[in-house]
Scaffold this active site. Structure first.
Site, PDB file in Angstrom:
ATOM      1  N   ARG A 175      49.355 -44.126 -11.538  1.00 38.30           N
ATOM      2  CA  ARG A 175      48.748 -45.045 -10.563  1.00 38.30           C
ATOM      3  C   ARG A 175      47.636 -45.907 -11.182  1.00 38.30           C
ATOM      4  NH1 ARG A 175      52.730 -43.601  -9.343  1.00 38.30           N
ATOM      5  NH2 ARG A 175      53.335 -42.101  -7.757  1.00 38.30           N
ATOM      6  N   SER A 225      50.564 -41.788   0.322  1.00 32.46           N
ATOM      7  CA  SER A 225      49.754 -40.648  -0.129  1.00 32.46           C
ATOM      8  C   SER A 225      48.302 -41.087  -0.215  1.00 32.46           C
ATOM      9  CB  SER A 225      50.199 -40.183  -1.510  1.00 32.46           C
ATOM     10  OG  SER A 225      51.531 -39.766  -1.455  1.00 32.46           O
ATOM     11  N   GLU A 295      43.871 -42.148  -3.620  1.00 35.97           N
ATOM     12  CA  GLU A 295      44.864 -43.045  -4.240  1.00 35.97           C
ATOM     13  C   GLU A 295      44.740 -44.420  -3.587  1.00 35.97           C
ATOM     14  OE1 GLU A 295      48.818 -41.565  -4.983  1.00 35.97           O
ATOM     15  OE2 GLU A 295      49.704 -43.514  -4.557  1.00 35.97           O
TER      16      GLU A 295
END
Ligand SMILES: Cc1cc2nc3c(=O)[nH]c(=O)nc-3n(C[C@H](O)[C@H](O)[C@H](O)COP(=O)(O)OP(=O)(O)OC[C@H]3O[C@@H](n4cnc5c(N)ncnc54)[C@H](O)[C@@H]3O)c2cc1C
Length: 302
Positions: A175, A225, A295
């Site tokens: 990420r 998420s 995230e």
């Protein structure tokens, strides 16, 4: 926002592509976020001019795709929000390659690949972001990630020059990418895929879509998420084991269907979501000594 800057923005992108006091809740999948002073949807050549203007006038600007990994504060965003979705959504196939504008939806790019009988994007079909957002985040699912399929990416650098970066130069990690670090803007990506059977590719996409439907709370607004996967653990499992399934702050809730997702049950504010995330982080830390990191990207005034 001064009138002169607004007039210049209108000249660059056209009056219809400039929106004032635009609620960001309309541009995020969380359906949360206060007003942006100005939101513009430029095409590729106008985007460079908008950025150059903001720099010259020392006006803050930020870039968004589909807003599917964003939490925008209730106070909104000062300055100019540049949205790629809309005018930067070009998409074409070129042999084993798919060339996609930053504002094209990943699902559209994956679907084009499938129709062309190109395999490699199956994992990406259900990720609700744009190509630009997916490159920046190195989005991934079901064992695949953007890193596996990117050949090169054209970005706008800090001096507003176009630059082609190889996949190595993007430094794609979990990420993360060099794009965020360097403040570049993704304009276009080239995906190099492999020849395959169109029917099989589509069947795999449908299978993965079914898995998402079964496991994820897609019936509620969210940003996917909420926390990154901590090394050696799954965020959702830690949160569930901490006894936080269904835990609610205002309109924000730890989804009962998948504890890795914070959902908007209706009327959630960014403050609700932030408070809930803090509570979850504290409780998981207290019980398991594992630190959860968000995230989702926070933007604007909280
Ligand atoms: C239901 C649901 C399921 C999800 N499933 C997954 C999943 O399986 N895997 C996964 O990885 N993610 C998943 N996500 C999260 C999200 O879809 C991805 O992170 C996606 O890549 C974000 O793309 P976006 O266009 O929405 O980016 P945004 O949310 O608009 O932006 C994300 C970040 O990228 C930056 N950015 C966006 N476009 C550009 C650009 N052109 N140039 C430079 N910077 C840019 C923004 O400034 C911001 O920092 C899911 C989200 C939801 C809501």
């Amino acid at each position: 926002m001064n009138n002169q800057l607004l007039e210049q923005l209108e000249q660059i992108v056209g009056k219809d592509s400039v929106r004032l006091a635009e609620p960001m809740s309309r541009h995020t999948t969380f359906r949360v976020g206060g007003p942006a002073d100005v939101l513009v949807t430029p095409d590729r050549s106008a985007l460079a001019q908008v950025v150059a203007l903001c720099k010259k006038e020392q006006t803050p600007y930020c870039i968004i795709g589909n807003g599917s990994n964003l939490l925008v504060g209730d106070g909104g965003i000062r300055g100019v929000v540049i949205e790629t979705k809309g005018a930067l959504n070009t998409l074409r196939a070129d042999g084993e390659r798919i060339v996609a504008g930053a504002g094209a939806l990943l699902s559209q790019a994956a679907s084009r690949a499938a129709s062309q009988g190109l395999s490699g994007m199956e994992f990406a079909a259900g990720i609700p972001g744009t190509v630009g957002g997916a490159v920046v985040m190195n989005a991934g699912a079901y064992g695949g990630e953007m890193k596996d399929i990117i050949e090169s990416v054209t970005v706008l650098d800090q001096e507003c020059r176009e630059k082609v970066l190889s996949v190595e130069e993007l430094e794609l990690g979990y990420r993360s990418s060099s794009i965020l670090k360097n403040g570049y803007i993704v304009l276009e990506a080239v995906f190099h895929l492999a020849a395959g059977d169109a029917a099989q590719i589509k069947a795999r996409m449908q299978e993965l879509a079914g898995q998402r439907m079964a496991k994820q709370p897609l019936e509620y607004p969210s940003a996917g998420s909420t926390f990154k996967r901590p090394e050696g653990y799954f965020a959702g499992k830690l949160i569930m084991d901490a006894g936080l399934r269904g835990y609610q702050v205002g309109g924000a809730q730890v989804a009962e269907k998948h504890c890795g997702f914070v959902i908007n049950r209706g009327g959630a504010t960014a403050a609700d979501i932030v408070k809930l995330m803090e509570d979850v982080k504290c409780e998981v830390e207290r019980q398991f000594h594992v630190t959860l990191e968000p995230e989702v990207k926070m933007l604007g005034e909280f």
